[in-house]
Design an enzyme around this catalytic site. Structure first.
Site, PDB file in Angstrom:
ATOM      1  CB  CYS A  69       0.123   6.315  -6.670  1.00 30.78           C
ATOM      2  SG  CYS A  69      -0.604   4.702  -6.310  1.00 30.78           S
ATOM      3  NE  ARG A  70       4.095   4.775  -0.725  1.00 23.13           N
ATOM      4  CZ  ARG A  70       3.619   3.752  -0.033  1.00 23.13           C
ATOM      5  NH1 ARG A  70       4.221   2.587  -0.074  1.00 23.13           N
ATOM      6  NH2 ARG A  70       2.547   3.886   0.711  1.00 23.13           N
TER       7      ARG A  70
END
Length: 105
Positions: A69-70
């Protein structure tokens, strides 16, 4: 304890991420569609975390899977969900840029 934390947040220094990627693991970006459209890893599938449970049919249980993800937080949640659903070859790759860098090597 540090090794456990490193694995949860995708900070494994043992080359597990490189190994999974080189072996053709499914790459799953669990960010939102808008984030995914802003850039991701070549060949990655986008399944946002909030839809992951309803999209499990897209992920074979007998394959290696890298979730990312981020920041590594949503992918840690995704890994736990997949672990709880019987997936045994899942790692948290951490950030999408880290996975992209490893894949590009």
């Amino acid at each position: 304890m540090l090794g456990f934390i490193n694995k949860i947040f995708g900070l494994d220094k043992n080359g597990e991420l490189s190994s999974y990627i080189s072996e053709g693991a499914f790459l799953v970006d669990v960010r939102t569609l808008a984030e995914f459209r802003g850039g991701s890893v070549a060949g990655a599938m986008n399944i946002p975390l909030d839809r992951l449970e309803s999209q499990l049919h897209k992920l074979p249980k007998d394959s290696k899977i890298v979730v990312f993800c981020r920041s590594g937080m949503r992918s840690a949640q995704a890994k736990r969900l997949l672990d709880n659903k019987g997936y045994t070859q899942v790692i948290n790759g951490g950030t999408w840029s880290k996975v992209s860098n490893v894949k590009g090597r």
